[in-house]
Design a protein around this motif. Structure first.
Motif, PDB file in Angstrom:
ATOM      1  N   GLN A 125     -28.345  98.149  26.068  1.00 47.68           N
ATOM      2  CA  GLN A 125     -28.606  97.942  24.637  1.00 47.68           C
ATOM      3  C   GLN A 125     -29.637  98.944  24.122  1.00 47.68           C
ATOM      4  N   GLU A 152     -36.509  93.352  17.247  1.00 47.93           N
ATOM      5  CA  GLU A 152     -35.719  92.940  16.081  1.00 47.93           C
ATOM      6  C   GLU A 152     -35.828  93.939  14.933  1.00 47.93           C
ATOM      7  N   TRP A 200     -26.041  87.293  28.010  1.00 48.61           N
ATOM      8  CA  TRP A 200     -26.654  88.432  27.306  1.00 48.61           C
ATOM      9  C   TRP A 200     -25.603  89.180  26.492  1.00 48.61           C
ATOM     10  N   ASN A 255     -24.060  87.303  23.538  1.00 52.31           N
ATOM     11  CA  ASN A 255     -24.972  87.037  22.422  1.00 52.31           C
ATOM     12  C   ASN A 255     -25.498  88.290  21.736  1.00 52.31           C
ATOM     13  N   LYS A 256     -25.610  89.370  22.462  1.00 53.97           N
ATOM     14  CA  LYS A 256     -26.339  90.529  21.951  1.00 53.97           C
ATOM     15  C   LYS A 256     -25.460  91.683  21.494  1.00 53.97           C
TER      16      LYS A 256
END
Length: 309
Positions: free
Chosen positions: A106, A181, A276, A279-280
């Motif tokens: 990510q 975030e 992970w 959700n991501k």
């Protein structure tokens, strides 16, 4: 026009390595390992490192370039992936990232800025002193109060990440979660995310079988070699596949118990990986079983043909 990058994700033992090679052969690609442990030289069996035979002549990046006593960070990985993508694309080839370390992948795709708060040795020593005086749990409880989301991701005994999370908060006034975030959701690349998933009981069977194969291949000797080198406290030996055997070599646990723990920890890790990625990241998921592998791979190659320029 953004650089296309194919990214293959999913739990351990699901078949990511084999798929990445098939995609590379079909679309003139080269492969970047997205695994945070295959970077270490000599740590081959416990990390299920891609073998020369499995590579089928396809160039692989970010494998075997660190010594087991060296540390490695997400920021370093991010930087190396950027350079690798550039190198591959300059050859006119398709960059393919294959691996299972969610945060690393990510970060590489979405450009988290880690450099703004560089590590501070003085601060690190201060927190380490606190841990020494108050114990790990007391310091971990502080992280739970200021950044409960990050605390969920950090094991209390992982002092390196514990110190880092508190350092970012104390020095910037922002938690690591807030920091993440704030990052741009927009990638500088055009990622094509492919996920492999397997029915849980079948995946767990494969994980257990893989551990048995690792033992047959000599995993115990591999761990013993690094244990006798005095690397017990190094970052590399805290990984699944290695840490389970340290109590055995210290005479505190049987070999059978160590193997069972490795199987259990690997299954739990697979579950965390799936959580992970689901959700991501925005992933196109393909359900696979050993007997349907060829058909599923053909479907993926067919779907990719319509996306890759």
């Amino acid at each position: 026009m953004k650089q296309q990058v194919v990214v293959i994700v999913g739990p351990t033992a699901v078949g990511k390595t084999a798929l990445s090679v098939e995609i590379a052969k079909a679309f003139q690609g080269e492969i970047i390992s997205g695994d945070s442990m295959q970077i270490y030289k000599g740590m081959d069996i416990g990390t299920a490192k891609v073998t020369e035979e499995e590579r089928q002549g396809i160039p692989h990046y970010l494998i075997d370039f660190k010594q087991p006593d060296e540390s490695f960070s997400v920021a370093e990985f991010q930087n190396l992936v950027e350079h690798s993508i550039l190198e591959i694309s300059q050859k006119g080839k398709l960059p393919i990232i294959a691996g299972g370390t969610g945060l690393y992948i990510q970060a590489a795709l979405y450009g988290y800025e880690f450099s703004e708060t560089k590590r501070n040795d003085t601060y690190q020593k201060k927190i380490e002193k606190e841990i020494e005086l108050q114990g790990t749990n007391a310091v971990y409880e502080r992280l739970k109060k200021v950044d409960p989301i990050q605390a969920e991701k950090v094991h209390p005994n992982n002092t390196r990440r514990l110190v880092r999370a508190l350092e970012v908060y104390d020095r910037t006034g922002q938690t690591m979660t807030e920091n993440h975030e704030k990052q741009l959701e927009e990638s500088k690349y055009e990622p094509i995310l492919i996920g492999l998933e397997m029915e849980r009981s079948r995946l767990y069977e494969r994980i257990n079988l893989r551990v048995d194969q690792m033992i047959e291949q000599g995993l115990m000797k591999e761990v013993e070699y690094f244990y006798t080198k005095g690397l017990t406290d190094s970052q590399s030996m805290k990984a699944i596949g290695y840490k389970e055997f340290i109590p055995y070599f210290e005479g505190e646990q049987s070999e059978e118990k160590s193997i069972e723990l490795l199987k259990r920890n690997s299954r739990r890790y697979a579950k965390r990986q799936m959580t992970w990625f689901k959700n991501k990241m925005n992933v196109d998921w393909y359900s696979i079983l050993p007997e349907t592998k060829e058909t599923v791979f053909q479907n993926i190659l067919s779907d990719l043909a319509g996306k890759i320029r």
